[in-house]
Design a protein around this motif. Structure first.
Motif, PDB file in Angstrom:
ATOM      1  N   SER A 152      13.060  -4.291  -1.271  1.00 21.52           N
ATOM      2  CA  SER A 152      13.234  -3.390  -2.255  1.00 21.52           C
ATOM      3  C   SER A 152      12.503  -3.871  -3.428  1.00 21.52           C
ATOM      4  O   SER A 152      11.852  -3.255  -3.900  1.00 21.52           O
ATOM      5  CB  SER A 152      14.689  -3.072  -2.589  1.00 21.52           C
ATOM      6  OG  SER A 152      14.837  -2.121  -3.660  1.00 21.52           O
ATOM      7  N   GLU A 153      12.844  -5.251  -3.750  1.00 21.19           N
ATOM      8  CA  GLU A 153      12.055  -5.602  -4.923  1.00 21.19           C
ATOM      9  C   GLU A 153      10.463  -5.916  -4.423  1.00 21.19           C
ATOM     10  O   GLU A 153       9.841  -5.738  -5.435  1.00 21.19           O
ATOM     11  CB  GLU A 153      12.751  -7.232  -5.093  1.00 21.19           C
ATOM     12  CG  GLU A 153      13.910  -7.118  -5.853  1.00 21.19           C
ATOM     13  CD  GLU A 153      14.787  -8.407  -5.991  1.00 21.19           C
ATOM     14  OE1 GLU A 153      14.147  -9.467  -5.912  1.00 21.19           O
ATOM     15  OE2 GLU A 153      15.861  -8.601  -6.343  1.00 21.19           O
ATOM     16  N   ARG A 158       5.058  -4.041  -5.562  1.00 16.84           N
ATOM     17  CA  ARG A 158       3.776  -3.640  -5.123  1.00 16.84           C
ATOM     18  C   ARG A 158       3.468  -2.285  -5.950  1.00 16.84           C
ATOM     19  O   ARG A 158       2.414  -1.952  -6.327  1.00 16.84           O
ATOM     20  CB  ARG A 158       3.757  -3.307  -3.743  1.00 16.84           C
ATOM     21  CG  ARG A 158       3.717  -4.548  -2.719  1.00 16.84           C
ATOM     22  CD  ARG A 158       3.224  -4.088  -1.506  1.00 16.84           C
ATOM     23  NE  ARG A 158       4.395  -3.561  -0.773  1.00 16.84           N
ATOM     24  CZ  ARG A 158       5.535  -4.046  -0.155  1.00 16.84           C
ATOM     25  NH1 ARG A 158       5.329  -5.357   0.203  1.00 16.84           N
ATOM     26  NH2 ARG A 158       6.352  -3.509   0.658  1.00 16.84           N
ATOM     27  N   SER A 159       4.342  -1.528  -6.108  1.00 21.27           N
ATOM     28  CA  SER A 159       4.150  -0.077  -6.705  1.00 21.27           C
ATOM     29  C   SER A 159       4.056  -0.258  -8.134  1.00 21.27           C
ATOM     30  O   SER A 159       3.106   0.362  -8.482  1.00 21.27           O
ATOM     31  CB  SER A 159       5.529   0.974  -6.575  1.00 21.27           C
ATOM     32  OG  SER A 159       6.435   0.465  -7.420  1.00 21.27           O
ATOM     33  N   SER A 162       0.171  -2.264  -8.134  1.00 26.02           N
ATOM     34  CA  SER A 162      -0.909  -1.672  -7.442  1.00 26.02           C
ATOM     35  C   SER A 162      -1.750  -0.805  -8.470  1.00 26.02           C
ATOM     36  O   SER A 162      -1.357  -0.136  -9.542  1.00 26.02           O
ATOM     37  CB  SER A 162      -0.367  -0.772  -6.435  1.00 26.02           C
ATOM     38  OG  SER A 162       0.348   0.299  -6.780  1.00 26.02           O
ATOM     39  N   SER A 163      -3.176  -0.669  -8.055  1.00 29.97           N
ATOM     40  CA  SER A 163      -4.100   0.167  -9.136  1.00 29.97           C
ATOM     41  C   SER A 163      -4.227   1.397  -8.284  1.00 29.97           C
ATOM     42  O   SER A 163      -4.361   1.498  -7.402  1.00 29.97           O
ATOM     43  CB  SER A 163      -5.234  -0.677  -9.420  1.00 29.97           C
ATOM     44  OG  SER A 163      -5.967  -0.927  -8.182  1.00 29.97           O
ATOM     45  N   PHE A 164      -4.607   2.357  -9.056  1.00 30.56           N
ATOM     46  CA  PHE A 164      -4.962   3.789  -8.653  1.00 30.56           C
ATOM     47  C   PHE A 164      -6.634   3.609  -8.502  1.00 30.56           C
ATOM     48  O   PHE A 164      -7.241   3.568  -9.510  1.00 30.56           O
ATOM     49  CB  PHE A 164      -4.431   4.678  -9.326  1.00 30.56           C
ATOM     50  CG  PHE A 164      -3.088   5.056  -9.555  1.00 30.56           C
ATOM     51  CD1 PHE A 164      -2.469   4.333 -10.429  1.00 30.56           C
ATOM     52  CD2 PHE A 164      -2.308   5.490  -8.545  1.00 30.56           C
ATOM     53  CE1 PHE A 164      -1.099   4.500 -10.611  1.00 30.56           C
ATOM     54  CE2 PHE A 164      -0.799   5.805  -8.487  1.00 30.56           C
ATOM     55  CZ  PHE A 164      -0.353   5.107  -9.636  1.00 30.56           C
ATOM     56  N   GLU A 165      -6.938   3.840  -7.192  1.00 28.61           N
ATOM     57  CA  GLU A 165      -8.300   3.765  -7.192  1.00 28.61           C
ATOM     58  C   GLU A 165      -8.902   5.078  -6.560  1.00 28.61           C
ATOM     59  O   GLU A 165      -8.324   6.011  -6.017  1.00 28.61           O
ATOM     60  CB  GLU A 165      -8.811   2.777  -6.001  1.00 28.61           C
ATOM     61  CG  GLU A 165      -8.409   1.161  -6.612  1.00 28.61           C
ATOM     62  CD  GLU A 165      -8.877   0.072  -5.682  1.00 28.61           C
ATOM     63  OE1 GLU A 165      -9.641   0.404  -4.703  1.00 28.61           O
ATOM     64  OE2 GLU A 165      -8.190  -0.867  -5.568  1.00 28.61           O
TER      65      GLU A 165
END
Length: 165
Positions: A152-153, A158-159, A162-165
């Protein structure tokens, strides 16, 4: 102790005793000397050992004033003694183990619980045959909870990173 605990009803004082007084999970019952608490439990070990397990000092620390789990050096003698005295060892063990998860924390909950997991076997210092399978069962149960928390951690991290590409 008799003023705040009765088998048939819960009092406001009982509630006050179970409130965690600090971030280490210590309660007001921790002020009662171990010897007196054990003697009190011997009067009616079936119910009093469970109550004491909910409220006793759970972990020993290298420095009682030091914060953080890195100061934890093992389980308390009172927790060991209560488990040894209890006629219903499973119930008392489950109560103690439920307290391995802190009520509040900073950082990784999984890391804190993994650190505490190493102390589980200390609850059976004499190698009591009755306790061995119960402790192993609790070890497996807690390990699964820790693994789930780690996943869960990791997912949350990661969320967040994380970058939006």
């Amino acid at each position: 102790m008799d003023v705040v605990y009765t088998k048939s009803k819960h009092t406001d004082l009982l509630f006050m005793l179970t409130i965690r007084l600090d971030r280490h999970g210590d309660t007001a019952i921790g002020a009662v000397p171990d010897k007196l608490l054990v003697e009190w439990c011997k009067v009616s070990p079936g119910d009093r050992c469970v109550f004491a397990a909910q409220t006793c000092k759970l972990f020993e620390r290298s420095n009682p004033r030091e914060s953080g789990d890195e100061a934890v050096i093992g389980v308390s003698n009172i927790a060991i003694n209560l488990l040894a005295l209890a006629p219903e060892k499973r119930k008392v063990l489950e109560t103690l183990v439920s307290r391995f998860q802190p009520n509040s924390w900073s950082g990784s909950l999984a890391a804190i619980m993994r650190h505490r997991l190493q102390y589980l076997k200390q609850l059976n210092p004499t190698g009591d045959e009755e306790l061995m399978p119960l402790i192993e069962e609790m070890n497996e149960r807690l390990s699964k909870i820790i693994e789930s928390q780690e996943q869960s951690e990791q997912t949350m991290e990661r969320s967040e990173t994380s970058s939006f590409e």
